[in-house]
Design a protein around this motif. Structure first.
Motif, short mmCIF file in Angstrom:
data_model
loop_
_atom_site.label_atom_id
_atom_site.label_comp_id
_atom_site.label_asym_id
_atom_site.label_seq_id
_atom_site.Cartn_x
_atom_site.Cartn_y
_atom_site.Cartn_z
N TYR A 1 -12.65 -0.02 -15.86
CA TYR A 1 -13.56 -1.15 -16.00
C TYR A 1 -14.90 -0.76 -15.42
CZ TYR A 1 -9.65 -4.08 -17.34
OH TYR A 1 -8.58 -4.61 -18.00
N VAL B 1 -8.23 1.92 -13.80
CA VAL B 1 -7.04 1.08 -13.65
C VAL B 1 -5.79 1.78 -14.19
CG1 VAL B 1 -5.98 -1.10 -14.32
CG2 VAL B 1 -8.39 -1.03 -13.70
N ARG C 1 3.60 -3.00 -8.87
CA ARG C 1 3.02 -3.97 -7.95
C ARG C 1 1.86 -4.72 -8.58
NH1 ARG C 1 2.81 0.07 -2.98
NH2 ARG C 1 4.88 0.93 -3.31
N GLY D 1 -1.71 -5.69 -9.46
CA GLY D 1 -2.92 -4.92 -9.54
C GLY D 1 -2.72 -3.50 -10.02
N SER D 2 -1.49 -3.13 -10.41
CA SER D 2 -1.27 -1.76 -10.84
C SER D 2 -1.67 -1.55 -12.30
CB SER D 2 0.19 -1.34 -10.60
OG SER D 2 1.08 -2.19 -11.27
N GLY D 3 -2.03 -2.61 -13.00
CA GLY D 3 -2.52 -2.46 -14.36
C GLY D 3 -1.52 -2.83 -15.44
N LYS D 4 -0.45 -3.52 -15.06
CA LYS D 4 0.58 -3.88 -16.03
C LYS D 4 0.04 -4.79 -17.13
CE LYS D 4 3.15 -5.84 -12.89
NZ LYS D 4 2.23 -5.72 -11.73
N SER D 5 -0.68 -5.83 -16.72
CA SER D 5 -1.21 -6.76 -17.72
C SER D 5 -2.23 -6.07 -18.62
CB SER D 5 -1.87 -7.97 -17.05
OG SER D 5 -0.91 -8.74 -16.38
N THR D 6 -3.01 -5.19 -18.02
CA THR D 6 -3.99 -4.43 -18.80
C THR D 6 -3.28 -3.62 -19.88
OG1 THR D 6 -5.47 -4.31 -16.89
CG2 THR D 6 -5.79 -2.67 -18.64
N SER E 1 -12.17 -4.17 -7.56
CA SER E 1 -12.58 -5.45 -8.13
C SER E 1 -13.08 -6.37 -7.02
CB SER E 1 -11.40 -6.10 -8.85
OG SER E 1 -10.42 -6.48 -7.91
#
Ligand code: ADP
Ligand code: MG
Length: 443
Positions: A19, A29, A48, A50-55, A402
Motif C-alpha cells: 500500500y 502487506v 494473525r 493484520g497479516s494480510g488475509k483479507s487483502t 498503517s
C-alpha cells in the motif's frame, strides 16, 4: 472427498501487495504469496490480525489487483470479479430495507437472471441454509446468526464454484457460530452446497482444524504462506479427539515459532525480525502482562504453559493470547517454545518482585529491548526542558505502518513508559516529559 485429484480453480503465483504511503516507504502487506485451490477441498487461511488475509481474499475475489504476481482462475488470468467466485463477509452486509428474499436475489439481479428464476433460486438457497419461512422478514427482525445465514444464501444463490469466506463466524456468539459451522459442514459433506471449493479465512485455529481439509498458515510482516498442513480427519470431527488436540497444539507451535523452519519448498522462512524504533507494538496493558506472568509462574504451569491450555483457562482465542505472549517475548520476560510459553529468568524475577522493583525491572526491559521507548527517553534527557512532542514519533511510525498500527504502537509506549516511570505523558499537549525526580535520577 479426495482433494488431490480435483481441477485447479485458483492459482496465485508470486503475489505481492504493498500500500502506497505518502512518504518514502510503502507498506508491504503480502510478499511472494503462492497458493492453489482445487475442486473438492475446503482450505483454511490462518494468520494473525493484520497479516494480510483479507487483502489476499480480495485479490482472489478479483476486487483488488495485486502490485505484482499473477492470479489465474481456471487457467486464465483473473482481471476482475467473475461469476464463479462469491464472497461472504464477516459482518452481515445486508440491505435493511430489503426482505430476506430480496437480499438473496440481489446476487442474481446483477447477472441478469429473469425474475421467476431468481425467485425460485433464492427460495432454494434460503431453504438450504435453514431460513425457510423467513423469506419476507427484514434483517432487523433476525438474529446475528440468521443474518449471517442470509449472507451465505446470497453467496450461494449464484451457484459459484468457489466460495470465499472472510472470518464468517467471528462476529457471532460462541453457540451460534458452532451451529453454523456444523450446518455448513453437514451440507458440504452431503454435497448439497452448489459449490466446488471453499477458501475460508480465520484466526481461530480450532475452527480451521474443525472445518478444513488443508490449512495454510500465514506469516506476518509481510504476509506469506509459511506453512501448509493437511487435516486427515473425516467429518464429523470431534474436538476432544486426542489427534485433533495434537493438531491444534502443533499449529500453535508453528504460529509461535520465531523463524518457521518448516517452510514448504518455494517459500522463504522469515528471519527473526529485528526490533527497531519503528517495530509495531501491541497496546497490551502492563496489568494484563503482569497477571499473565503470575498465572504462568503459578501451579499448575510452574513457569511453562501450553498455549492452547493457557488460552482456554483465560477464555481467550489464539488471536487474543498471541499479542500478550509476543509482548512478553519482546521484553525478554518469556519465550515461545514449541507451542508453550516459558518464563525467562527475568520473567521469574519480575513476578517475585514487589511493586516498586517491578517498575524498575520493566524500565530496564524497555530501555534494553524496546528501541522506541529508549529513544523517547534519550530525547527527553537531551532536551533542555525535558519535553518532546509525540507527533514526531507518530510520523516516523506512520512511514512504516498503517495509521491505526502507528496509533496503537504509540499508545503502547506511552502506557508502558508511564508504568515503568521511564517518562511521563501530557495528554493535553501530546508531549512526553520527564518528572523532576526522573531528571535527577538520570543525571
Ligand atoms: P488481516 O485480514 O489479516 O487482518 P488485512 O489484509 O486487513 O489483514 O490488512 C493487512 C495490512 O494492510 C494492515 O496493516 C492494514 O492496516 C493494511 N491495509 C489494509 N488495507 C489497506 C488499504 N486500503 N490501505 C492501506 N493499508 C491497508
Ligand atoms: Mg481481515
Amino acid at each position: 472427498m479426495d482433494a488431490t485429484t480435483g481441477d485447479t480453480l485458483i492459482e496465485v503465483r508470486g503475489c505481492r501487495q504493498s500500500y502506497h504511503k505518502d512518504t518514502n516507504a510503502d507498506l508491504l502487506v503480502l510478499d511472494d504469496v503462492e497458493l492453489s485451490l482445487r475442486e473438492g477441498e475446503i482450505v483454511g487461511l490462518l494468520g494473525r490480525s493484520g497479516s494480510g488475509k483479507s487483502t489476499l481474499l480480495r485479490i482472489i475475489a478479483g476486487l483488488l489487483r495485486p502490485t505484482a504476481g499473477e492470479v489465474n482462475w481456471r487457467g486464465q488470468p483473473l482481471t476482475g470479479p467473475v461469476p464463479g467466485i462469491a464472497m461472504v463477509f464477516q459482518s452481515f452486509a445486508l440491505f435493511p430495507w430489503l426482505t430476506v428474499a430480496e437480499n438473496v436475489e440481489l446476487g442474481l439481479e446483477a447477472q441478469g437472471v429473469a425474475r421467476a428464476e431468481r425467485e425460485k433460486r433464492a427460495e432454494e438457497a434460503i431453504d438450504l441454509i435453514g431460513l425457510g419461512g423467513y423469506e419476507s422478514a427484514y434483517p432487523k427482525e433476525l438474529s446475528g446468526g440468521m443474518r449471517q445465514r442470509v449472507g451465505l444464501a446470497r453467496a450461494l444463490v449464484v451457484h459459484p464454484d468457489l466460495l470465499l469466506m472472510d472470518e464468517p463466524f467471528s462476529a457471532l456468539d460462541v453457540l451460534t457460530a458452532e451451529t453454523l459451522r456444523t450446518d455448513l459442514i453437514d451440507l458440504w459433506s452431503e454435497r448439497r452446497l452448489p459449490l466446488k471449493s471453499i477458501l475460508m479465512v480465520t484466526h481461530n485455529i480450532e475452527e480451521a482444524v474443525l472445518l478444513c481439509d488443508r490449512i495454510l498458515v500465514f506469516s506476518s510482516n509481510p504476509g506469506r504462506v509459511a506453512h501448509e498442513l493437511r487435516v486427515p480427519f473425516s467429518h464429523p470431527r470431534n474436538r476432544l479427539d486426542p489427534a485433533f488436540r495434537q493438531m491444534v497444539d502443533d499449529i500453535y507451535a508453528v504460529m509461535t515459532r520465531r523463524a518457521p523452519s518448516l517452510a514448504s519448498p518455494g517459500t522463504i522462512a522469515a528471519p527473526p525480525p529485528e526490533v527497531t524504533t519503528t517495530t509495531k507494538l501491541h497496546a497490551v496493558s502492563t496489568n494484563v502482562l503482569a497477571g499473565l506472568m503470575e498465572t504462568v509462574a503459578a501451579p499448575p504451569y510452574d513457569g511453562r504453559a501450553d498455549l492452547p491450555a493457557l488460552a482456554a483457562a483465560l477464555q481467550l482465542e489464539a488471536d487474543e493470547l498471541l499479542p500478550f505472549g509476543e509482548t512478553l517475548q519482546l521484553l525478554h520476560f518469556a519465550e515461545f517454545e514449541e507451542g508453550d510459553l516459558r518464563l525467562t529468568e527475568e520473567g521469574r524475577v519480575f513476578v517475585q518482585a514487589d511493586t516498586d522493583d517491578r517498575k524498575q525491572h520493566f524500565a530496564t526491559a524497555l530501555r534494553q529491548y524496546v528501541p522506541l521507548a529508549a529513544a523517547i527517553r534519550r530525547t527527553l534527557d537531551e532536551r533542555w526542558n525535558h519535553r518532546a512532542s509525540s507527533v514526531r514519533f507518530l510520523d516516523e511510525l506512520e512511514d512504516h505502518m498503517s495509521p491505526e498500527y502507528a496509533e496503537e504502537t504509540l499508545h503502547a509506549v506511552i502506557s508502558w513508559g508511564r508504568y515503568a516511570e521511564l517518562y511521563a505523558y501530557d495528554e493535553e499537549a501530546a508531549q512526553f516529559f520527564l518528572e523532576a525526580d526522573a531528571v535527577d535520577a538520570s543525571g
